[in-house]
Motif scaffolding. Structure first.
Motif, PDB file in Angstrom:
ATOM      1  N   ARG A 188       6.674  16.682  -1.458  1.00 20.31           N
ATOM      2  CA  ARG A 188       7.208  16.090  -2.635  1.00 20.31           C
ATOM      3  C   ARG A 188       7.767  17.258  -3.431  1.00 20.31           C
ATOM      4  NH1 ARG A 188       2.952  11.550  -4.792  1.00 20.31           N
ATOM      5  NH2 ARG A 188       2.815  10.268  -2.785  1.00 20.31           N
ATOM      6  N   THR A 189       8.862  17.146  -3.923  1.00 16.65           N
ATOM      7  CA  THR A 189       9.390  18.421  -4.704  1.00 16.65           C
ATOM      8  C   THR A 189       8.750  18.693  -5.898  1.00 16.65           C
ATOM      9  OG1 THR A 189      11.557  17.233  -4.112  1.00 16.65           O
ATOM     10  CG2 THR A 189      11.577  19.046  -5.661  1.00 16.65           C
ATOM     11  N   ILE A 190       8.093  17.794  -6.861  1.00 16.61           N
ATOM     12  CA  ILE A 190       7.454  18.147  -8.023  1.00 16.61           C
ATOM     13  C   ILE A 190       6.278  18.785  -7.728  1.00 16.61           C
ATOM     14  CG2 ILE A 190       6.337  15.840  -7.757  1.00 16.61           C
ATOM     15  CD1 ILE A 190       7.382  17.946 -10.995  1.00 16.61           C
ATOM     16  N   TYR A 191       5.577  18.586  -6.425  1.00  8.63           N
ATOM     17  CA  TYR A 191       4.440  19.250  -6.074  1.00  8.63           C
ATOM     18  C   TYR A 191       4.637  20.836  -5.703  1.00  8.63           C
ATOM     19  CZ  TYR A 191       1.853  14.849  -6.692  1.00  8.63           C
ATOM     20  OH  TYR A 191       1.151  13.682  -7.256  1.00  8.63           O
ATOM     21  N   LYS A 192       5.801  20.827  -4.993  1.00  7.14           N
ATOM     22  CA  LYS A 192       6.266  22.244  -4.632  1.00  7.14           C
ATOM     23  C   LYS A 192       6.464  23.167  -5.757  1.00  7.14           C
ATOM     24  CE  LYS A 192       8.586  20.762  -0.531  1.00  7.14           C
ATOM     25  NZ  LYS A 192      10.342  20.505  -0.039  1.00  7.14           N
ATOM     26  N   PHE A 193       6.944  22.522  -6.896  1.00  4.62           N
ATOM     27  CA  PHE A 193       7.262  23.379  -8.011  1.00  4.62           C
ATOM     28  C   PHE A 193       5.679  23.541  -8.872  1.00  4.62           C
ATOM     29  CE2 PHE A 193       7.357  23.136 -12.757  1.00  4.62           C
ATOM     30  CZ  PHE A 193       8.192  24.358 -12.951  1.00  4.62           C
ATOM     31  N   GLU A 194       4.746  22.578  -8.901  1.00  4.29           N
ATOM     32  CA  GLU A 194       3.487  22.930  -9.230  1.00  4.29           C
ATOM     33  C   GLU A 194       2.880  23.964  -8.296  1.00  4.29           C
ATOM     34  OE1 GLU A 194       1.472  19.349  -9.374  1.00  4.29           O
ATOM     35  OE2 GLU A 194       2.819  18.258 -10.720  1.00  4.29           O
ATOM     36  N   LEU A 195       2.971  24.002  -7.009  1.00  5.44           N
ATOM     37  CA  LEU A 195       2.352  25.067  -6.201  1.00  5.44           C
ATOM     38  C   LEU A 195       2.803  26.287  -6.388  1.00  5.44           C
ATOM     39  CD1 LEU A 195       0.398  25.526  -3.794  1.00  5.44           C
ATOM     40  CD2 LEU A 195       2.286  24.895  -2.139  1.00  5.44           C
ATOM     41  N   PHE A 225      -7.533  19.634  -5.782  1.00 10.01           N
ATOM     42  CA  PHE A 225      -7.675  18.153  -5.765  1.00 10.01           C
ATOM     43  C   PHE A 225      -6.398  17.186  -5.082  1.00 10.01           C
ATOM     44  CE2 PHE A 225      -7.677  13.909  -7.990  1.00 10.01           C
ATOM     45  CZ  PHE A 225      -9.042  13.479  -7.701  1.00 10.01           C
ATOM     46  N   LYS A 226      -5.314  17.543  -5.724  1.00 13.52           N
ATOM     47  CA  LYS A 226      -4.180  16.673  -4.993  1.00 13.52           C
ATOM     48  C   LYS A 226      -3.937  16.800  -3.463  1.00 13.52           C
ATOM     49  CE  LYS A 226      -1.502  16.254  -9.260  1.00 13.52           C
ATOM     50  NZ  LYS A 226      -0.411  16.526 -10.124  1.00 13.52           N
ATOM     51  N   MET A 227      -4.310  18.229  -3.093  1.00 12.71           N
ATOM     52  CA  MET A 227      -3.957  18.484  -1.532  1.00 12.71           C
ATOM     53  C   MET A 227      -5.059  17.609  -0.953  1.00 12.71           C
ATOM     54  SD  MET A 227      -3.220  22.611  -1.610  1.00 12.71           S
ATOM     55  CE  MET A 227      -1.974  23.179  -2.280  1.00 12.71           C
ATOM     56  N   TRP A 228      -6.115  17.543  -1.480  1.00  7.17           N
ATOM     57  CA  TRP A 228      -7.343  16.855  -0.777  1.00  7.17           C
ATOM     58  C   TRP A 228      -7.082  15.455  -0.651  1.00  7.17           C
ATOM     59  CZ3 TRP A 228     -11.979  14.332  -3.061  1.00  7.17           C
ATOM     60  CH2 TRP A 228     -13.022  13.872  -2.087  1.00  7.17           C
ATOM     61  N   CYS A 229      -6.609  15.019  -1.835  1.00 11.58           N
ATOM     62  CA  CYS A 229      -6.541  13.374  -1.861  1.00 11.58           C
ATOM     63  C   CYS A 229      -5.020  13.097  -0.874  1.00 11.58           C
ATOM     64  CB  CYS A 229      -6.227  12.993  -3.200  1.00 11.58           C
ATOM     65  SG  CYS A 229      -7.558  13.055  -4.215  1.00 11.58           S
ATOM     66  N   LEU A 230      -4.247  13.778  -0.994  1.00 15.40           N
ATOM     67  CA  LEU A 230      -2.773  13.492  -0.288  1.00 15.40           C
ATOM     68  C   LEU A 230      -2.696  14.138   1.126  1.00 15.40           C
ATOM     69  CD1 LEU A 230      -0.587  13.624  -3.241  1.00 15.40           C
ATOM     70  CD2 LEU A 230      -1.332  11.649  -2.483  1.00 15.40           C
ATOM     71  N   GLY A 231      -3.312  15.265   1.252  1.00 17.82           N
ATOM     72  CA  GLY A 231      -3.117  16.096   2.381  1.00 17.82           C
ATOM     73  C   GLY A 231      -2.169  17.025   2.167  1.00 17.82           C
ATOM     74  N   PHE A 232      -2.176  18.233   2.761  1.00 14.73           N
ATOM     75  CA  PHE A 232      -1.123  19.320   2.511  1.00 14.73           C
ATOM     76  C   PHE A 232       0.322  18.707   2.857  1.00 14.73           C
ATOM     77  CE2 PHE A 232       1.259  23.191   3.396  1.00 14.73           C
ATOM     78  CZ  PHE A 232       1.104  23.794   2.342  1.00 14.73           C
ATOM     79  N   ARG A 233       0.598  18.210   4.005  1.00 15.38           N
ATOM     80  CA  ARG A 233       1.812  17.670   4.447  1.00 15.38           C
ATOM     81  C   ARG A 233       2.335  16.692   3.525  1.00 15.38           C
ATOM     82  NH1 ARG A 233       2.810  15.482  10.251  1.00 15.38           N
ATOM     83  NH2 ARG A 233       1.799  17.604  10.684  1.00 15.38           N
ATOM     84  N   ASP A 234       1.648  15.937   3.075  1.00 19.00           N
ATOM     85  CA  ASP A 234       2.320  14.873   1.785  1.00 19.00           C
ATOM     86  C   ASP A 234       2.408  15.620   0.646  1.00 19.00           C
ATOM     87  OD1 ASP A 234       2.199  12.928   3.993  1.00 19.00           O
ATOM     88  OD2 ASP A 234       0.332  12.083   3.144  1.00 19.00           O
ATOM     89  N   TYR A 235       1.557  16.467   0.310  1.00 19.96           N
ATOM     90  CA  TYR A 235       1.629  17.209  -0.831  1.00 19.96           C
ATOM     91  C   TYR A 235       2.664  18.076  -1.089  1.00 19.96           C
ATOM     92  CZ  TYR A 235       0.182  20.502  -4.609  1.00 19.96           C
ATOM     93  OH  TYR A 235       0.199  21.302  -5.862  1.00 19.96           O
ATOM     94  N   TYR A 236       3.012  18.714   0.180  1.00 20.71           N
ATOM     95  CA  TYR A 236       4.185  19.563   0.144  1.00 20.71           C
ATOM     96  C   TYR A 236       5.436  18.954   0.349  1.00 20.71           C
ATOM     97  CZ  TYR A 236       6.601  23.831   1.135  1.00 20.71           C
ATOM     98  OH  TYR A 236       7.530  25.045   0.936  1.00 20.71           O
ATOM     99  N   VAL A 290       0.677  -1.145   0.052  1.00 24.50           N
ATOM    100  CA  VAL A 290       0.124   0.035  -0.025  1.00 24.50           C
ATOM    101  C   VAL A 290       0.930   1.207   0.049  1.00 24.50           C
ATOM    102  CG1 VAL A 290      -1.932   1.139   1.148  1.00 24.50           C
ATOM    103  CG2 VAL A 290      -1.684  -1.313   1.226  1.00 24.50           C
ATOM    104  N   PRO A 291       0.808   2.333  -0.900  1.00 27.16           N
ATOM    105  CA  PRO A 291       1.294   3.478  -0.914  1.00 27.16           C
ATOM    106  C   PRO A 291       1.311   4.040   0.365  1.00 27.16           C
ATOM    107  CG  PRO A 291       0.087   3.537  -2.684  1.00 27.16           C
ATOM    108  CD  PRO A 291      -0.276   2.415  -1.705  1.00 27.16           C
ATOM    109  N   THR A 292       2.468   4.850   0.869  1.00 31.77           N
ATOM    110  CA  THR A 292       2.465   5.480   2.297  1.00 31.77           C
ATOM    111  C   THR A 292       1.406   6.527   2.449  1.00 31.77           C
ATOM    112  OG1 THR A 292       4.833   5.129   2.235  1.00 31.77           O
ATOM    113  CG2 THR A 292       4.110   6.802   3.862  1.00 31.77           C
ATOM    114  N   ASP A 293       1.107   7.287   1.211  1.00 33.34           N
ATOM    115  CA  ASP A 293      -0.234   8.196   1.175  1.00 33.34           C
ATOM    116  C   ASP A 293      -1.460   7.465   1.832  1.00 33.34           C
ATOM    117  OD1 ASP A 293       1.782   9.747   0.700  1.00 33.34           O
ATOM    118  OD2 ASP A 293       1.411   9.595  -1.587  1.00 33.34           O
TER     119      ASP A 293
END
Length: 1790
Positions: free
Chosen positions: A449-456, A436-447, A361-364
């Motif tokens: 990841r490096t690629i999601y930081k770039f997207e934010l 949508f990604k923040m809601w699914c992953l949670g802000f802590r998990d979203y932030y 199972v993925p950590t998220d």
């Protein structure tokens, strides 16, 4: 002992470079050691740098408030640093002690910075008090060292551990290498400087109006434009009517600083041309002034050697040096892949279990227990969601790219208003995606990841960008950067990007270093030149930064230097020139090469991955294509129609029925593939295991078995047919039929194949080597019927990590399957392999055609009598002739003639109008028709195995022929522009590409380039994405805003009407109008338009402009327009793109091309040891005998002269005379100049000095010995030329004789390279690189030739423009070649392209292409861009790759090289002593003398290493069957013996070498025993005459005494155990020590790589002793320790058998005495004799061997006298063999 001597490296303690900085900051006062205080000091250093960067008169003029601020900052920082210095001196003392203040280097640096800081404070105080003029004071030079204080700020960040001695060693080595290459660079600079002075001299002739006062030349006196001219009517440019050619005599401040007046100016000009900046204009000056051939030859060779070869050698040494430093600094940069590991760990799944089972199972997913979140997680991770995002990003990018602007009077907002609303929609979509990604992953998990930081970050930036006040502002960067997310759409591209940019610390550190360098040098240059009046280049820090960055990019850097030199005095001009040249050298040769080094390091693989890649590559090479091409598989669709033949013999006349496999298989199998044949395994294992991979029935069993021919079932029928096939094939094997054997397929054979592999691993490498025929594989079967003895030489070999034999067998299986399928088609289809379905397959006519097609010269013809290869002179010429077939040579000649005829075609001299051109065209078509006809009749057109159209080469041949035939038939008289007729002419220009097809080496170059197409495509995609991002930004910010009026005084478009006077460019000279004169000007209409060569109104124009900038060309125009139109801030845009695109993007091309070249050459996957071995082989290939005769000891006078010529002072004196003679050319020699006569006389006198040198050497060496050396021949030729010139100088003394003398002196100047070892090796590196890159250079010339022919058709009549003019145009093919050569160097290529894009109404159209002066926009863009990319980015980088590959021949030291140059030089000197005739070959019997005289790593002791000495001698004797051996034969043998072959050699070469060494070991043992037995038998006959009946046979005696020997062993077993165990331990220690030596590179026996004892029977030699067993053991121990009981008495050696040196196989004369007593056996350990036969002489040897190598025999009890006499042979073998191995007291008659 011969072997590699290792350097002594102790365990050094780690040393931190920042440790001294820490000690420097740590003082005894507490408040000074506080962290805040240290940070305050560092910030003070940064503040001091900012202060000095703002301290210029222009800055204070623009911002007066900065004057007191900078003064206050300097004062405060000065006081702070002074307080720090006082405290440190008080704490550490000033001079006393090792830790004193002045003994610390950092403290000295801080003191110097403080000194200049106070000087600046005092100077500024004087300026504030008006005591010193603050406006443009030259005293600002005193502030120039202050910017170095930035080092204090950045040095604290340089924390990395490294041994201090290693740092010193690196810098010492790198300094020496840089010094050596600098000498080499200066040699070529001096050479071309001297050539320039003598070739050109002063280039100051100009066309002047007739009515001009020649004493006062003004700008109005020159022609428009200014032209150089020649005073000789037979060459150069002649001035038009109304003008006269005059030599100007103004100062250099007016005429320019470049030229060839004397050596200093000439070297300055050569350096400018070497940088490929402005060289073409100097060449055009020389063309107009002097004969054109001089300029073309001089400048083209200079660009080739200096800019493309020598410069790359400099880059290679810098890259290698900094690569070594980079490896040591790995701790600072971090390990590769760490960031990826962090990313992977962040996403690593965990194991989760429930009642239904376990799953990953993925950590998220474990952190969300809400059902709604879990419901949408699959959506987030689905491929459809990602595809939707990629499509949205792509649509956003394309829609943004559709934005364009027009200059039609409408406001700019009308063009982007619609795009704004659509951009709002895209922004909302991507914002929802982020939510949508923040809601699914949670802000802590979203932030997290490096690629999601770039997207934010993009979400926030693009949201702010939509605000009206921020729209189309700097925030546009966030909107255009969305396209970068498309990289995630391609995993291949994503991996490539991470490989290059993933280890960000390396590239980031390099970028920071470059920026710090630019800041420091900009501030220094600003303080040096800010006082110059009316000079804006260095007035402020931003302008200084742009100027130094401009020099870094090499774009118009000469202009910056010239403008600065014009505003300085004559005394400072040389210093200014040296300053800019040194800076240019540093940034272009070091900084840019550092970027290449980092890219190459990122592309480099780890050592473990290299080994895996090597094994993978071997597996891939083993798996060749098993199936036939589709064009041949077409026959499988048709029914089989086998041809039947009529037999004219009765069946009994056929010795062997050869069963047709395809027919039998069709009969045997109704359906299915032929690979699924069953195997009858009955009886296979009972008869023995066959170790071959082709599992057939045992021949004897099959021959005796009877197969029933009447079968009732399918299985029985299949078994019967299988038996018939196997029996037939095995009978053919036994009888020598070497036809192809069908291989049983994979299906049911898997288990058997696996078992075979296991058997192979157990029994060693019993499979055949390479691609040996099956007949050769079964040769041993015919001898004794034992398949296990097939490869007897490999039974005890150690299996390596990868079974190369198995891979080779796999490859042969695939090849045989392919051949079998082809044979089946040939048997079953009568039209298969039938050219054109008409020519019979075996017809004589086809064979005749095949002989004509494939006939070629064989350079290795063998002598018909002896069967040996004949020795040929000029082997390279013979190999060149045998390179291709005779037919291809004819077509190469015909194609070359046709291309030469095409070269004469011009728009005015066309094919359709001239008969001679038509004849050449007709001849080419006729010859090519014959060629294609022969090849088609011989091999077929398409449906044959060797068809003409089997690859792209045949298609290109047919295309070339079709175009030529169509042109010959059509011959169009009317050829409009852009018509089909012009297209046919353009396609005809591809004819020279046929040479790529005809020459195999050039075809190989093309294949190598095509193999690296994937990486080149990835780099191209990255650059296109980068250009798209910046182009989109440029369109949105600068679209429609760069247009302006051509009248600079008009700012508004409404006022840009009417006409105005515009100055005309006349000359680059700084000539002003005279009194009452104005600058020449003309009336031109005012026009409101974009800049001429670029604009950002649309995405296409923007990308074209940025593509031009990628070549470092044209970016200055964009920068100046942006600054003038929009302001200086917008110049940051183009600077960032230049830095990213050019400094990083273009180095990607260099790195990828170099990496692909290394991969194609097979060096990319080599380990460090394997690369060193390859480098060693190249060095050995270059090495040659010295050809220096030995000292004549018998002639005192010659010996005296010999000593003089070989003395170091004599050599230095001659070198000094050469330099003095060459320095006489520092000024031009002209007949009308006064100094010419004096210099010519001095040079003539020096010629007699060189005559004396040659005479002395001839006396010392004898004429024959002197003439053996090529360098001596060259010296003789030059000396004779100098002597002839000395005579002609006194008799003639004109310009012709001076030219002859100048040539002789230049040729003499080349001898300097032979007198300096470093220059010689670097020259060899360049020569070898040119030789290896010959076909690459020829391929580049062919491409240039093709483009020149095309350019002559497209742009031959285009009107003259800014760069296309009288000298630069495509009017003819030769001019086009010169033009394209200029474009290769990047000299204004974009200006030429825009001149060729001219369209109506700016040109005049015509009915034919030769009647118009218009260009072609699309064709010009494709033509110039493709040419620049192919030649400059790809082909030229291949030269860089070759240089870097061959530079390793030079870049080696004693520590890293397997054999250094000192070792090779030692061997050359030793060879020179033995080879007295200087022939390069010696008799094989003299090899032992060479081996004994060697010292250093190649040293071998014939006493301690006697066995090794014999092996080496036998290897060389075996090499040429006892004939003479060459210099390289001995050197190559020593090189193999001096390295650890298991580490240095690749697998195939390792197996072959181990096989050879094992054979040598075995043959030496056999021959030694055989010779000893022969001599022993002769002695026995003389000693035992009375026992002749009883002892007729030695073997009978051995059998008679076997029982006694067995009893003696049992009785003395206990007594021997203690001593035997000690001997075992000592033998093991010796073996281990020998293995250690071997691993260090010592020349020892192959005990570590070849198990010569395991699985073999031992033969123990006898020895004699007088006092029993104890004396035997004592003697044995003494012999092992090297101590002789009778040192004065040495046993004499007897001559041995044929072909073996007498010193190699001999024995003591008294060892076979009949009174010998007990034996003293030796063990079969390290030096045990290996006997390969099953038994010798009956049971005795069998019983001995049964004890194994690990159990030595006990000493034997003394037998009776009769038994001793009978067994004397046995005992003497053991004694002699141990004496051969252990005794150091032997002597050698030789």
């Amino acid at each position: 002992m011969l072997g590699r001597k290792q350097s002594l490296r102790g365990e050094l303690l780690p040393y931190e470079v920042a440790q001294e900085e820490t000690n420097n900051e740590s003082v005894g006062v507490d408040w000074m050691n506080k962290l805040w205080m240290k940070r305050l000091l560092r910030m003070s250093a940064l503040l001091c740098l900012c202060s000095v960067s703002l301290n210029t008169p222009k800055t204070f003029e623009l911002y007066p408030f900065l004057r007191p601020i900078t003064f206050a900052c300097d004062l405060v920082t000065g006081l702070l640093f002074t307080a720090e210095m006082v405290v440190k001196i008080n704490t550490r003392t000033l001079l006393k002690g090792e830790d004193s203040y002045l003994r610390d280097r950092w403290c000295l640096f801080d003191t110097s910075m403080l000194f200049f800081l106070w000087i600046s404070v005092i100077l500024q105080a004087l300026e504030l008090s008006a005591l010193v003029s603050s406006a443009y004071s030259y005293l600002s030079i005193l502030r120039s060292p202050r910017p170095l204080i930035m080092i204090r700020f950045i040095r604290v960040f340089l924390k990395f551990s490294m041994p201090k001695s290693r740092i010193n060693q690196i810098f010492k080595r790198s300094g020496q290498q840089i010094y050596n290459v600098t000498l080499f660079f200066l040699f070529f600079m001096s050479l071309y400087g001297l050539l320039g002075v003598q070739f050109f001299g002063e280039l100051r002739n100009h066309c002047i109006l007739n009515d001009t006062d020649f004493e006062h030349i003004t700008v109005n006196s020159l022609t428009i434009p200014d032209t150089y001219c020649s005073m000789d009517s037979s060459s150069g440019y002649q001035c038009p009517e109304g003008t006269v050619c005059i030599k100007l005599k103004d100062s250099r401040y007016k005429l320019g600083f470049n030229g060839f007046d004397e050596i200093a100016t000439s070297i300055f000009t050569v350096y400018q041309a070497f940088s490929q900046e402005g060289w073409v204009f100097i060449m055009y000056r020389a063309v107009d002034t002097l004969p054109a051939w001089r300029a073309f030859m001089y400048f083209t060779t200079m660009i080739f050697f200096l800019s493309w070869l020598v410069k790359n050698v400099f880059i290679a040494v810098i890259t290698e040096t900094f690569n070594e430093i980079r490896v040591q600094f790995q701790q600072m940069w971090g390990q590769r892949g760490s960031q990826l590991a962090d990313i992977v760990d962040a996403r690593a799944p965990i194991i989760s279990g429930d009642d239904r089972g376990w799953k990953l199972v993925p950590t998220d997913a474990t952190r969300h227990q809400y059902r709604t979140v879990l419901l949408f997680l699959p959506v987030l991770n689905s491929a459809a969601f990602h595809l939707l995002l990629m499509a949205a990003i792509l649509a956003n990018g394309l829609f943004t790219a559709s934005m364009s602007f027009k200059h039609d009077g409408r406001p700019r907002s009308d063009f982007y208003q619609q795009h704004y609303y659509i951009e709002v929609g895209f922004t909302v979509f991507f914002n929802l995606e982020a939510l949508f990604k923040m809601w699914c992953l949670g802000f802590r998990d979203y932030y997290g990841r490096t690629i999601y930081k770039f997207e934010l970050l993009l979400v926030i930036g693009t949201t702010l960008h939509l605000l009206p006040q921020f729209y189309l502002s700097v925030l546009t960067y966030f909107q255009v950067l969305r396209v970068v997310r498309l990289i995630k759409a391609s995993p291949l591209l994503e991996d490539f990007v991470y490989k290059i940019f993933g280890p960000g610390k390396k590239l980031g550190s390099l970028i920071i270093f470059t920026m710090c360098l630019l800041i420091i040098t900009s501030s220094i240059s600003m303080q040096l030149f800010c006082f110059l009046a009316d000079f804006t280049k260095f007035e402020t820090f931003p302008e200084a930064f742009m100027s130094m960055f401009q020099i870094l990019t090499q774009e118009a850097w000469v202009e910056v230097m010239d403008e600065t030199m014009l505003r300085t005095s004559e005394t400072i001009v040389p210093i200014v020139a040296v300053y800019f040249i040194l800076y240019h050298l540093f940034v272009t040769l070091i900084v840019l090469s550092l970027f290449v080094a980092v890219i190459l390091d990122n592309l480099e693989l780890d050592e473990d991955i290299k080994k895996l890649k090597q094994m993978k590559a071997r597996e891939q090479s083993a798996e060749i294509k098993k199936t036939l091409p589709r064009r041949l598989r077409l026959f499988e669709k048709f029914p089989d129609r086998p041809q039947m033949t009529r037999l004219h013999k009765v069946p009994s006349d056929f010795n062997l029925p050869k069963v047709r496999d395809s027919f039998v298989r069709q009969f045997m199998l109704e359906t299915g593939d032929d690979e699924d044949l069953p195997i009858d395994k009955s009886g296979d294992d009972s008869k023995g295991n066959s170790k071959v991979l082709y599992r057939k029935k045992q021949p004897l069993r099959l021959l005796n078995s009877v197969i029933s021919t009447y079968v009732t079932g399918t299985n029985q029928k299949q078994n019967a047919i299988t038996g018939i096939i196997n029996e037939s094939n095995n009978q053919r094997l036994l009888l020598g039929d070497s036809g192809p054997i069908p291989i049983i397929g994979t299906g049911k054979q898997g288990a058997a194949g696996q078992k075979n592999r296991q058997d192979l691993k157990k029994g060693g490498h019993r499979s055949f080597r390479g691609s040996v025929k099956i007949k050769q594989t079964y040769e041993h079967l015919k001898e004794n019927g034992d398949l296990g003895a097939m490869n007897r030489t490999s039974t005890s070999r150690r299996t390596p990590d990868i079974d190369i034999k198995l891979l080779q067998a796999k490859r042969q299986q695939a090849e045989m399957r392919r051949n079998q399928r082809e044979e089946d088609l040939r048997e079953n289809h009568p039209y298969f392999d039938t050219p054109l379905f008409l020519v019979p397959r075996e017809s004589g006519f086809r064979r005749l055609c095949q002989r004509m097609v494939y006939a070629r010269y064989c350079p290795r013809l063998k002598d018909p009598i002896t069967g040996k290869e004949r020795k040929l002179h000029y082997k390279r010429l013979h190999n060149l002739v045998g390179l291709v077939t005779y037919l291809d040579w004819v077509m190469i000649f015909v194609t070359t003639l046709s291309c030469l005829s095409m070269m004469f075609e011009t728009p005015r001299y066309r094919l359709c109008d001239h008969r001679e051109l038509q004849i050449a065209e007709f001849g080419f078509v006729v010859f090519m028709s014959l060629e294609l006809g022969l090849k088609i009749l011989a091999d077929g057109l398409f449906f044959t195995p060797k068809a003409l159209f089997k690859d792209a080469a045949g298609i290109l041949d047919l295309f070339t022929f079709a175009v030529g035939l169509a042109m010959l038939c059509w011959m169009p008289k009317v050829v409009p522009q852009n018509s089909s007729a012009q297209l046919l002419l353009l396609l005809r220009c591809l004819r020279p590409l046929r040479i790529f097809i005809l020459v195999p080496h050039m075809r190989k170059v093309v294949c190598e380039l095509c193999r690296g197409f994937k990486e080149i495509l990835l780099v191209s995609i990255l650059l296109i994405v980068l250009m798209f991002v910046f182009a989109s930004y440029g369109v949105q910010l600068y679209g429609g805003r760069l247009a302006r009026c051509n009248d600079s005084e008009i700012k508004n478009r409404d006022q840009c009407v009417g006409v105005f006077l515009r100055k005309v460019f006349v000359t680059k000279m700084k000539l002003a109008p005279g009194e009452n004169e104005t600058h020449p000007a003309i009336l031109v209409p005012r026009v409101w338009a974009n800049p001429r060569r670029f604009n950002f109104d649309s995405i296409g124009n923007a990308m074209l402009a940025l593509f031009e900038v990628l070549s470092f060309k044209g970016w200055l125009d964009i920068r100046d327009v942006l600054i003038k139109t929009l302001g200086p801030v917008h110049a940051i845009y183009i600077h960032i793109f230049v830095f990213l695109g050019c400094m990083i993007g273009l180095t990607l091309f260099v790195g990828v091309v170099i990496a692909n070249y290394s991969e194609n050459k097979g060096t990319a996957l080599l380990t460090v040891d394997q690369r060193r071995w390859c480098d060693l082989k190249k060095r050995l290939k270059i090495a040659q005998p010295l050809h220096l005769p030995p000292r004549p000891e018998g002639h005192r006078f010659r010996a005296f002269i010999y000593d003089i010529t070989q003395h170091i002072y004599f050599k230095r004196f001659i070198a000094l005379m050469v330099i003095l003679n060459s320095s006489l050319l520092c000024v031009s020699w002209r007949e009308d100049q006064a100094h010419t006569s004096l210099l010519a006389t001095i040079s003539s006198c020096l010629s007699f000095v060189f005559v004396a040198e040659v005479s002395m050497k001839m006396i010392a060496f004898t004429p024959h010995g002197y003439w053996q050396s090529r360098r001596n021949r060259y010296d003789t030729l030059v000396t004779v030329m100098g002597l002839v010139w000395a005579i002609t100088n006194y008799t003639m003394g004109n310009d012709l004789s001076h030219s002859f003398g100048f040539v002789a002196i230049i040729l003499r100047f080349f001898t300097i390279t032979g007198k300096h070892a470093t220059l010689k090796m670097l020259m060899l590196t360049v020569v070898v690189s040119v030789y290896k890159s010959f076909f690459i250079i020829m391929g580049m010339f062919l491409l240039i030739f093709v483009y020149a022919l095309t350019g002559c058709l497209l742009f031959g009549t285009v009107k003259y423009g800014e760069s296309v003019g009288r000298q630069a145009n495509f009017g003819s093919t030769p001019r086009g070649i010169i033009m394209l050569f200029r474009i290769v160097t990047g000299e204004d290529w974009y200006k030429i392209m825009h001149d060729c894009m001219v369209l109506p109404p700016f040109c005049t159209p015509g009915a034919n292409y030769w009647e118009t002066d218009c260009g072609n926009f699309t064709a010009a863009m494709i033509f110039f861009c493709s040419f620049y990319v192919i030649i400059t980015y790809i082909v030229l980088n291949l030269l860089v790759a070759i240089i870097m590959e061959n530079f390793s021949l030079f870049y080696s030291n004693e520590e890293d090289a397997l054999l250094s140059y000192a070792d090779i030089r030692n061997f050359q000197n030793t060879w020179n002593i033995v080879d007295v005739n200087q022939r390069g070959v010696i008799p094989v019997r003299k090899v032992k003398f060479v081996l004994r005289l060697l010292k250093g790593r190649l040293e071998v002791d014939p006493q301690k290493d006697r066995l090794l000495f014999k092996h080496m001698c036998f290897e060389l004797e075996r090499l040429h069957n006892g004939e003479d051996v060459t210099f390289h034969d001995v050197l190559n043998m020593l090189s193999y013996r001096s390295v650890d072959i298991r580490k240095s050699l690749q697998l195939e070469e390792l197996l072959a070498r181990e096989e050879l060494e094992y054979i040598i070991e075995e043959e030496v043992a056999k021959q030694t025993i055989r010779q000893w037995l022969d001599s022993c038998l002769k002695r026995m006959k003389t000693v035992n005459i009375h026992d002749t009946k009883e002892h007729n046979s030695l073997l009978a005696g051995l059998r008679a005494t076997n029982d006694q020997l067995q009893e003696a062993q049992e009785e003395k077993n206990r007594e021997f155990n203690a001593g035997g165990a000690e001997r075992d331990i000592s033998e093991v220690k010796e073996a281990e020590g020998s293995g250690k030596h071997r691993r260090k590179g010592m020349l020892v026996t192959r005990s570590d790589s070849i198990n010569s004892v395991s699985g073999r029977r031992l033969f123990y030699a006898p020895c004699h002793g007088a006092d029993g067993i104890s004396q035997q053991r004592s003697t044995y121990d003494k012999e092992r320790l090297g101590v002789s009981s009778n040192p004065k008495k040495r046993p004499s050696r007897q001559s041995t058998g044929k072909g073996i040196p007498s010193s190699s196989f001999s024995h003591s004369a008294g060892e076979c005495s009949p009174g010998a007593s007990p034996t003293c056996p030796t063990t079969g350990g390290q030096h045990g004799l290996v006997f390969p036969y099953s038994s010798i002489g009956g049971g005795a040897s069998s019983n001995w061997s049964s004890r194994g190598s690990g159990h030595p025999l006990p000493p034997l009890a003394p037998p009776s006298a009769l038994a001793v006499r009978v067994a004397s042979a046995v005992t003497e073998v053991q004694d002699w063999w141990r004496d051969q191995l252990a005794s150091p007291d032997g002597s050698d008659e030789d």
